[in-house]
Write a protein that holds these residues in place. Sequence first.
Motif, PDB file in Angstrom:
ATOM      1  N   THR A  69       0.837  -1.210   0.000  1.00 59.78           N
ATOM      2  CA  THR A  69       0.000   0.000   0.000  1.00 59.78           C
ATOM      3  C   THR A  69       0.866   1.251   0.000  1.00 59.78           C
ATOM      4  O   THR A  69       0.380   2.348  -0.295  1.00 59.78           O
ATOM      5  CB  THR A  69      -0.952   0.035   1.213  1.00 59.78           C
ATOM      6  OG1 THR A  69      -0.194  -0.174   2.416  1.00 59.78           O
ATOM      7  CG2 THR A  69      -2.044  -1.021   1.087  1.00 59.78           C
ATOM      8  N   ALA A  70       2.144   1.091   0.328  1.00 67.16           N
ATOM      9  CA  ALA A  70       3.099   2.193   0.193  1.00 67.16           C
ATOM     10  C   ALA A  70       4.057   1.851  -0.933  1.00 67.16           C
ATOM     11  O   ALA A  70       4.749   0.830  -0.872  1.00 67.16           O
ATOM     12  CB  ALA A  70       3.871   2.415   1.485  1.00 67.16           C
ATOM     13  N   ASP A  71       4.054   2.678  -1.977  1.00 68.37           N
ATOM     14  CA  ASP A  71       4.986   2.522  -3.093  1.00 68.37           C
ATOM     15  C   ASP A  71       6.104   3.533  -2.859  1.00 68.37           C
ATOM     16  O   ASP A  71       5.940   4.733  -3.127  1.00 68.37           O
ATOM     17  CB  ASP A  71       4.263   2.783  -4.415  1.00 68.37           C
ATOM     18  CG  ASP A  71       5.074   2.317  -5.609  1.00 68.37           C
ATOM     19  OD1 ASP A  71       6.286   2.053  -5.445  1.00 68.37           O
ATOM     20  OD2 ASP A  71       4.522   2.234  -6.718  1.00 68.37           O
ATOM     21  N   LEU A  72       7.231   3.070  -2.338  1.00 68.86           N
ATOM     22  CA  LEU A  72       8.260   3.978  -1.840  1.00 68.86           C
ATOM     23  C   LEU A  72       8.986   4.742  -2.931  1.00 68.86           C
ATOM     24  O   LEU A  72       9.413   5.877  -2.705  1.00 68.86           O
ATOM     25  CB  LEU A  72       9.284   3.198  -1.002  1.00 68.86           C
ATOM     26  CG  LEU A  72       8.733   2.410   0.199  1.00 68.86           C
ATOM     27  CD1 LEU A  72       9.878   1.803   0.987  1.00 68.86           C
ATOM     28  CD2 LEU A  72       7.887   3.302   1.090  1.00 68.86           C
ATOM     29  N   HIS A  73       9.144   4.129  -4.112  1.00 71.01           N
ATOM     30  CA  HIS A  73       9.952   4.800  -5.137  1.00 71.01           C
ATOM     31  C   HIS A  73       9.315   6.099  -5.633  1.00 71.01           C
ATOM     32  O   HIS A  73       9.976   7.133  -5.649  1.00 71.01           O
ATOM     33  CB  HIS A  73      10.238   3.856  -6.302  1.00 71.01           C
ATOM     34  CG  HIS A  73      11.215   4.410  -7.282  1.00 71.01           C
ATOM     35  ND1 HIS A  73      12.475   4.847  -6.911  1.00 71.01           N
ATOM     36  CD2 HIS A  73      11.121   4.630  -8.610  1.00 71.01           C
ATOM     37  CE1 HIS A  73      13.112   5.305  -7.970  1.00 71.01           C
ATOM     38  NE2 HIS A  73      12.319   5.176  -9.020  1.00 71.01           N
ATOM     39  N   PRO A  74       8.011   6.114  -5.991  1.00 71.11           N
ATOM     40  CA  PRO A  74       7.399   7.417  -6.311  1.00 71.11           C
ATOM     41  C   PRO A  74       6.893   8.153  -5.075  1.00 71.11           C
ATOM     42  O   PRO A  74       6.449   9.297  -5.162  1.00 71.11           O
ATOM     43  CB  PRO A  74       6.239   7.034  -7.237  1.00 71.11           C
ATOM     44  CG  PRO A  74       5.843   5.676  -6.795  1.00 71.11           C
ATOM     45  CD  PRO A  74       7.122   5.002  -6.341  1.00 71.11           C
ATOM     46  N   GLY A  75       6.941   7.472  -3.911  1.00 73.79           N
ATOM     47  CA  GLY A  75       6.488   8.115  -2.681  1.00 73.79           C
ATOM     48  C   GLY A  75       4.981   8.214  -2.571  1.00 73.79           C
ATOM     49  O   GLY A  75       4.452   9.213  -2.096  1.00 73.79           O
ATOM     50  N   GLU A  76       4.263   7.171  -2.989  1.00 77.48           N
ATOM     51  CA  GLU A  76       2.801   7.159  -2.933  1.00 77.48           C
ATOM     52  C   GLU A  76       2.325   6.194  -1.855  1.00 77.48           C
ATOM     53  O   GLU A  76       2.898   5.124  -1.677  1.00 77.48           O
ATOM     54  CB  GLU A  76       2.221   6.764  -4.290  1.00 77.48           C
ATOM     55  CG  GLU A  76       2.566   7.736  -5.410  1.00 77.48           C
ATOM     56  CD  GLU A  76       2.091   7.252  -6.768  1.00 77.48           C
ATOM     57  OE1 GLU A  76       1.621   6.090  -6.849  1.00 77.48           O
ATOM     58  OE2 GLU A  76       2.205   8.010  -7.736  1.00 77.48           O
ATOM     59  N   ASP A  77       1.272   6.584  -1.139  1.00 78.92           N
ATOM     60  CA  ASP A  77       0.735   5.758  -0.062  1.00 78.92           C
ATOM     61  C   ASP A  77      -0.780   5.699  -0.199  1.00 78.92           C
ATOM     62  O   ASP A  77      -1.452   6.729  -0.238  1.00 78.92           O
ATOM     63  CB  ASP A  77       1.112   6.346   1.301  1.00 78.92           C
ATOM     64  CG  ASP A  77       0.938   5.346   2.433  1.00 78.92           C
ATOM     65  OD1 ASP A  77       0.033   4.497   2.347  1.00 78.92           O
ATOM     66  OD2 ASP A  77       1.709   5.419   3.400  1.00 78.92           O
TER      67      ASP A  77
END
Length: 202
Positions: A30-38
Amino acid sequence: MGTTASTTSGPESLRAAPGRLELVRQFINTADLHPGEDELVDLEALRAWLRKRGLIAPREPLAAGDLERALALREALRTLFAVRDRDGVGDGAAVRSLNALAPAALLRVAFDRDGVPALEPVARGLEGAFAELLAIIEHAAVDGSLARLKVCADHDCRWAFYDQSKNRSRSWCNMAVCGNRAKAREYRRRHRSPAVSGGAKQ
């Protein structure tokens, strides 16, 4: 609760976990760290995510502090699977965090109409959702599938994926992207000039 993981299609399906273990993988991601989306930006987003996957009932409320506890569980699982795969042992802080969150996630053995036993949550709300996820993890540990649930070795990515390789040797969720990026980073590190890496000698 008898839920099934939502379907996954496209390239991501190659990294999907089998059966209900996919719910755990999706929760970590649920957290996509590379683009910084949560996906879990607030309590309502958490409620919607859990409801969509049948982890809480449609009218079940969440309480103040539930978002923070959900994020703590998510990141503890991410760290646990990343460190376990790299070092073969659990991360101490992640284990302590999981053990602090787990006591409220009570489970009981229930028998279906055919007499088949299964673990099911005792509590409702977030505790029930936690219990469901932890029961899935425990079952996967027993059948051996949990060992293939990994977190990408690229520190900028840390995407959870299911290692379907024969020898269970994958380190990156996507070799073409994360694997090449990590190899390029290592190449630059090994070929860095002394002046850059350690400073010019006086």
